[in-house]
Design an enzyme around this catalytic site. Structure first.
Site, PDB file in Angstrom:
ATOM      1  N   THR A 283       2.096  -2.101  -1.528  1.00 60.44           N
ATOM      2  CA  THR A 283       2.069  -1.363  -0.266  1.00 60.44           C
ATOM      3  C   THR A 283       3.466  -1.014   0.238  1.00 60.44           C
ATOM      4  O   THR A 283       4.407  -1.743  -0.036  1.00 60.44           O
ATOM      5  CB  THR A 283       1.337  -2.255   0.749  1.00 60.44           C
ATOM      6  OG1 THR A 283      -0.011  -2.359   0.326  1.00 60.44           O
ATOM      7  CG2 THR A 283       1.384  -1.723   2.159  1.00 60.44           C
TER       8      THR A 283
ATOM      9  N   VAL B 128     -11.450  -2.773   2.829  1.00 63.20           N
ATOM     10  CA  VAL B 128     -10.286  -2.362   3.596  1.00 63.20           C
ATOM     11  C   VAL B 128      -9.420  -3.587   3.840  1.00 63.20           C
ATOM     12  O   VAL B 128      -9.932  -4.658   4.198  1.00 63.20           O
ATOM     13  CB  VAL B 128     -10.722  -1.736   4.947  1.00 63.20           C
ATOM     14  CG1 VAL B 128      -9.501  -1.417   5.805  1.00 63.20           C
ATOM     15  CG2 VAL B 128     -11.532  -0.460   4.721  1.00 63.20           C
TER      16      VAL B 128
ATOM     17  N   ASP C 179      -5.446  -5.195   5.395  1.00 63.64           N
ATOM     18  CA  ASP C 179      -4.793  -5.296   6.706  1.00 63.64           C
ATOM     19  C   ASP C 179      -3.976  -4.056   7.072  1.00 63.64           C
ATOM     20  O   ASP C 179      -3.730  -3.809   8.252  1.00 63.64           O
ATOM     21  CB  ASP C 179      -3.850  -6.509   6.712  1.00 63.64           C
ATOM     22  CG  ASP C 179      -2.766  -6.382   5.634  1.00 63.64           C
ATOM     23  OD1 ASP C 179      -3.106  -6.025   4.483  1.00 63.64           O
ATOM     24  OD2 ASP C 179      -1.587  -6.627   5.939  1.00 63.64           O
TER      25      ASP C 179
HETATM   26  N1  ASP Z   1      -1.928  -5.704   2.187  1.00 59.75           N
HETATM   27  C1  ASP Z   1      -2.471  -4.734   1.278  1.00 59.75           C
HETATM   28  C2  ASP Z   1      -3.966  -4.856   1.209  1.00 59.75           C
HETATM   29  O1  ASP Z   1      -4.468  -5.963   1.237  1.00 59.75           O
HETATM   30  C3  ASP Z   1      -1.939  -4.891  -0.094  1.00 59.75           C
HETATM   31  C4  ASP Z   1      -0.458  -4.840  -0.185  1.00 59.75           C
HETATM   32  O2  ASP Z   1       0.248  -5.320   0.700  1.00 59.75           O
HETATM   33  O3  ASP Z   1       0.027  -4.306  -1.191  1.00 59.75           O
HETATM   34  O4  ASP Z   1      -4.639  -3.855   1.065  1.00 59.75           O
END
Ligand code: ASP
Length: 310
Positions: free
Chosen positions: A177, A206, A208
């Site tokens: 992300t 979905v 966070d």
């Molecule tokens: N936090 C993101 C999710 O769980 C994944 C990420 O941080 O790459 O969708």
């Protein structure tokens, strides 16, 4: 007045031993470019929102990160993206989830925030709104990266007895992300986060990233936060808002609040990942409890950093 920006390109098991010099250079260059893009806006007196959006667009357009062009494949072989943005000045916010083919989800978030009466739009409805607002769409080819496809095939192979996020964490513990937080010359804070979620995700999962208070939060009274990590645990810990609340109600410093949430609270429930954070005075924190986090920051105080490992 101080100003500054911090960005991330995801946290996880990022080991020096499993990285080639060439890959490392590519990541560093991509982080540098996004950082410069955002910082130069702030330097010219531009808003933190503009800096956050521009830095995230730069990362979304880069196939190395799991957002926009580099978004991972879900279980059906398509790219469903989540993102959010928040303005610390008036607590306005925009978020989208499970959207397909929108080139820059972060710009759609900003359009939701500024041009609709809502905060959070989802799926086909969000795409319909994006079309109406003339946002740029790309066909599937644009998002179909060979490396991501290979990752998806591996995750699919391991499927069956694991939940999606376990498949992901067993085979490839990386959360790619992207996010940005900034403080501008007018003392306004902003935060944004954008992601393709988790490889091989199912059932409209979905994380966070699009959830205000979990993956993204900004409040001029306290700080701006963008998270990366195992989304389910970040939602349960309400990470971004919790850091702000500790500052607002308990007078903790940014450093203390980040330590409390990222190094204690998250660790105690097995929540792997990290955050980027900037407070109203321009202090920057980049804590993570995983092996590594793609991160970079630059401030008017003369601090600059681009780093990947611990
Ligand atoms: N936090 C993101 C999710 O769980 C994944 C990420 O941080 O790459 O969708």
């Amino acid at each position: 007045m101080n100003f500054g920006i911090a960005i991330h390109g995801g946290a996880g098991t990022i080991l020096r031993s499993s990285m080639t010099e060439e890959k490392e250079q590519q990541y560093t260059a991509a982080l540098q470019e996004a950082l410069n893009t955002g910082y130069s806006i702030l330097q010219k007196g531009g808003s933190s929102l503009d800096a956050v959006e521009a830095a995230i667009i730069s990362l979304e357009d880069c196939p190395l990160f799991n957002a926009g062009k580099g978004a991972v494949f879900n279980n059906k072989g398509v790219h469903e993206m989540d993102a959010s943005i928040m303005n610390g000045k008036d607590l306005s916010a925009g978020a989208v989830s499970l959207i397909k083919n929108v080139k820059n989800p972060i710009s759609l978030c900003r359009t939701v925030m500024e041009k609709s009466e809502h905060v959070f739009l989802c799926g086909e409805g969000a795409e319909e709104f994006a079309q109406k607002m003339n946002l740029q769409f790309e066909n599937d080819e644009y998002f179909n990266d060979a490396f991501r496809h290979e990752q998806w095939m591996k995750a699919k192979e391991a499927d069956g007895s694991f939940l999606d996020h376990n498949v992901q964490t067993q085979s490839d513990k990386k959360f790619g992300t992207v996010g940005a937080v900034a403080l501008d010359l007018n003392g306004n804070l902003a935060a944004g986060t954008s992601t393709g979620g988790m490889t091989n995700k199912k059932f409209g999962r979905v994380g966070d990233s699009p959830i205000i208070g979990a993956g993204t939060y900004a409040n001029n009274k306290t700080c701006a936060i963008s998270c990366t990590g195992h989304g389910e645990l970040f939602i349960r810990s309400v990470v971004a808002y919790d850091i702000s609340a500790l500052m607002e109600y308990k007078n903790l410093s940014l450093h203390e609040a980040c330590e409390e949430v990222v190094m204690k609270k998250l660790v105690s429930i097995g929540g792997e990942g990290g955050v980027i954070a900037i407070d109203k005075n321009g202090n920057i924190e980049l804590p993570f409890n995983s092996e590594g986090m793609y991160r970079a920051m630059k401030s008017s105080k003369g601090n600059e950093l681009i780093a990947i490992y611990k």
